[in-house]
Design a protein around this motif. Structure first.
Motif, PDB file in Angstrom:
ATOM      1  N   MET A  13       5.654  48.219  49.404  1.00  0.00           N
ATOM      2  CA  MET A  13       5.779  49.552  48.826  1.00  0.00           C
ATOM      3  C   MET A  13       6.445  49.419  47.462  1.00  0.00           C
ATOM      4  O   MET A  13       7.532  48.850  47.347  1.00  0.00           O
ATOM      5  N   VAL A  14       5.815  49.934  46.436  1.00  0.00           N
ATOM      6  CA  VAL A  14       6.370  49.903  45.085  1.00  0.00           C
ATOM      7  C   VAL A  14       6.946  51.285  44.782  1.00  0.00           C
ATOM      8  O   VAL A  14       6.210  52.258  44.627  1.00  0.00           O
TER       9      VAL A  14
ATOM     10  N   GLY B  44       4.765  54.553  45.644  1.00  0.00           N
ATOM     11  CA  GLY B  44       5.523  55.767  45.867  1.00  0.00           C
ATOM     12  C   GLY B  44       5.295  56.755  44.736  1.00  0.00           C
ATOM     13  O   GLY B  44       4.415  56.584  43.894  1.00  0.00           O
ATOM     14  N   ALA B  45       6.127  57.802  44.712  1.00  0.00           N
ATOM     15  CA  ALA B  45       6.002  58.825  43.676  1.00  0.00           C
ATOM     16  C   ALA B  45       7.386  59.281  43.252  1.00  0.00           C
ATOM     17  O   ALA B  45       8.282  59.451  44.090  1.00  0.00           O
TER      18      ALA B  45
ATOM     19  N   VAL C  83       6.855  56.600  54.220  1.00  0.00           N
ATOM     20  CA  VAL C  83       5.591  55.869  54.362  1.00  0.00           C
ATOM     21  C   VAL C  83       5.858  54.381  54.580  1.00  0.00           C
ATOM     22  O   VAL C  83       5.189  53.730  55.388  1.00  0.00           O
ATOM     23  N   ALA C  84       6.860  53.823  53.878  1.00  0.00           N
ATOM     24  CA  ALA C  84       7.233  52.425  54.111  1.00  0.00           C
ATOM     25  C   ALA C  84       7.670  52.219  55.559  1.00  0.00           C
ATOM     26  O   ALA C  84       7.377  51.189  56.182  1.00  0.00           O
TER      27      ALA C  84
ATOM     28  N   LEU D 100       6.650  54.161  58.190  1.00  0.00           N
ATOM     29  CA  LEU D 100       5.462  54.286  59.039  1.00  0.00           C
ATOM     30  C   LEU D 100       4.633  53.010  59.018  1.00  0.00           C
ATOM     31  O   LEU D 100       4.094  52.585  60.048  1.00  0.00           O
ATOM     32  N   ALA D 101       4.504  52.399  57.855  1.00  0.00           N
ATOM     33  CA  ALA D 101       3.715  51.171  57.727  1.00  0.00           C
ATOM     34  C   ALA D 101       4.518  49.936  58.108  1.00  0.00           C
ATOM     35  O   ALA D 101       3.950  48.868  58.343  1.00  0.00           O
ATOM     36  N   ASP D 102       5.832  50.091  58.156  1.00  0.00           N
ATOM     37  CA  ASP D 102       6.770  48.987  58.395  1.00  0.00           C
ATOM     38  C   ASP D 102       6.543  47.847  57.405  1.00  0.00           C
ATOM     39  O   ASP D 102       6.201  46.727  57.759  1.00  0.00           O
ATOM     40  N   VAL D 103       6.746  48.176  56.120  1.00  0.00           N
ATOM     41  CA  VAL D 103       6.617  47.182  55.056  1.00  0.00           C
ATOM     42  C   VAL D 103       7.880  47.185  54.203  1.00  0.00           C
ATOM     43  O   VAL D 103       8.604  48.180  54.153  1.00  0.00           O
TER      44      VAL D 103
END
Length: 499
Positions: free
Chosen positions: A5-6, A133-134, A152-153, A155-158
């Motif tokens: 995630m950036v 991201g935003a 979101v990070a 939920l994705a587990d990253v």
């Protein structure tokens, strides 16, 4: 799931730019990579092969990843229609216009389900997902129900990277402040810092890098130089002034009307690749001057932007320019504005049923706004020369009819429809075709007519697609030496959640 995630300390720190570079770096090493932004707010959109509408940035990132864009890469797209309302595009299709409060209160659970479904789809198809991201991940008034950053990070587990823009100043405070505002569980996800847009000798930042690593306990994975004139399309209009201010050249002068609800400004991007074309964005009549051509681009709110032209006086300036023989092209909403009347019976454009306005009356066109939006990839041939093939896409609510008994459409489309209006050998053109100027041969013919009128040398067509592809490689090559690429890949592929 393999992914990263950036995040950014603020808007316009370069998140989209860095995701694009990472996508190309991974693709060049043989990985099947996919970009992902769960929720995008932009009027700059992209139409997939099957006619779905997503954020333009994710379409560009898919190109960089050497893959085809899909609706799973941007399941939620918010398209602002006013300061208070946005159209919600879910899985590529417009579903409803919400106020900011209504969206926050009623859409959250539906948004979470859409994100989870899209992540599952992408995980099945790709080796690695590069997420964006935003804004900032620590907007405390919004954080509890956010759909685009740390949630979101999770939920994705990253793991996550945090990007800061040193060019705007305050880089230490923005990084430390962001990290300190994250709860402990989210801090553990941030595995790297990236300093972006550094000017000068990067070696002079070694002390700053050491201080950040000591203060945050997070490694600085890169100090990226300020890359001027990189030609990678921007996500939104925040990047307009930076990108086009560098395009001042001797030769042709094109003025583009900067509408308040400007959409799909990437229709203008191909002119950046022309060696003798300068683009000026204008929003007041005194700035119009005597350009070689005026372009009225697309808009998410046609009647609102028409009223802006009227209030600013640009409408009179454009009409006077046309009467002097000026060359004008209107694209989508710009085409509608050039017509005689705009009628909004159901309020789908303005939010107010029964709205009706007079347009610039440059074209004998009459636009009625409908309830259903047309979103489709489009192909056709120039009506006046069927040997000239053009392709692009349409995104519009309005349907325009021409009242002149005998007129020349701009295109004859493959599905049997005709599009737009053209007269006086192309001096005046209106079309619904977004990306019309991305058609190299036609763009070159249009520019060479202007060059001939100005007694300038005629030039050969520029292959924008080829130049863009090289630009992705140049971007990746320019960033990789300043990035700890080996450590970043370890973070992506060896991540295990602390939980």
């Amino acid at each position: 799931m393999n992914g990263i995630m950036v995040l950014g300390t603020a808007s316009d720190t370069g998140k989209s730019f860095i995701v694009t570079a990472i996508c190309r770096l991974l693709a060049n090493e043989g990985y099947k990579a996919a970009p992902f932004k769960s929720q995008n707010m932009s009027n700059n959109s992209y139409v997939t092969l099957d006619g779905k509408e997503i954020g333009r940035a994710q379409g560009i990132q898919a190109e960089a990843a050497k893959t085809e864009a899909t609706q799973w890469m941007n399941p939620i797209l918010l398209k602002p229609r006013s300061d208070m309302h946005s159209e919600v595009v879910l899985f590529g299709k417009a579903i409803k216009t919400y106020s900011g409060r209504d969206y926050r209160d009623s859409f959250y659970d539906q948004g979470i389900d859409a994100i989870l479904f899209s992540l599952k789809k992408l995980d099945e198809l790709y080796d690695v997902i590069v997420m964006e991201g935003a804004g900032s991940p620590v907007e405390m008034n919004l954080k509890q129900r956010e759909l685009v950053n740390m949630k979101v990070a999770e939920l994705a587990d990253v793991p996550a990277l945090l990007v800061a823009d040193i060019d705007r100043g305050g880089v230490f405070a923005s990084i430390v402040g962001t990290i300190d505002l994250l709860p402990e569980s989210e801090k553990k996800r941030v595995k790297g810092l990236i300093i972006n847009k550094f000017r000068g000798d990067i070696g002079l930042f070694e002390d700053g890098k050491a201080w950040l690593e000591q203060r945050t306990g997070i490694p600085v994975l890169g100090v990226l130089p300020y890359i001027d004139g990189h030609r990678i399309e921007g996500e939104d209009s925040l990047s307009l002034s930076d990108r086009f201010s560098a395009s001042v050249k001797d030769g042709l002068d094109i003025a583009v009307v900067k509408l308040p609800f400007l959409s799909n400004y990437t229709d203008i991007e191909p002119f950046l690749y022309e060696e003798d074309v300068s683009v000026r964005w204008i929003s007041e009549p005194g700035r119009l001057g005597e350009p070689d051509a005026v372009i009225i681009p697309g808009t998410k709110s046609t009647i609102h932007d028409l009223l802006f032209l009227r209030k600013s006086g640009l409408d009179k300036a454009i009409n006077a320019y046309e009467r002097r023989g000026g060359r004008i092209v209107g694209i989508c909403g710009g085409y509608q504005i050039m017509g005689e009347t705009l009628i909004d019976p159901d309020g789908t454009d303005t939010g107010k049923s029964g709205s009706e306005e007079k347009g610039l009356a440059i074209i004998p066109g009459h636009t009625t706004f409908l309830e259903r939006k047309l979103t489709v990839r489009t192909k056709g041939r120039l009506f006046t020369d069927e040997s000239v093939f053009l392709e692009g896409y349409e995104i519009h609510l309005g349907m325009t009819s021409i009242s002149a008994p005998h007129y020349t459409p701009f295109l004859r489309l493959e599905d049997g429809r005709v599009d737009g209006f053209s007269c006086e050998n192309g001096r005046i053109i209106g079309t619904y075709l977004h990306h019309v100027f991305h058609n190299d041969f036609w763009r070159n013919e249009w520019l060479n007519k202007i060059r001939k009128d100005k007694q300038l040398p005629l030039l050969a067509a520029v292959d924008v697609g080829n130049v863009k592809n090289k630009s992705y490689d140049e971007l990746a090559d320019s960033i990789k030496p300043h990035l700890d690429w080996v450590q970043l890949k370890e973070i992506i592929f060896q991540w295990r959640s602390p939980a």
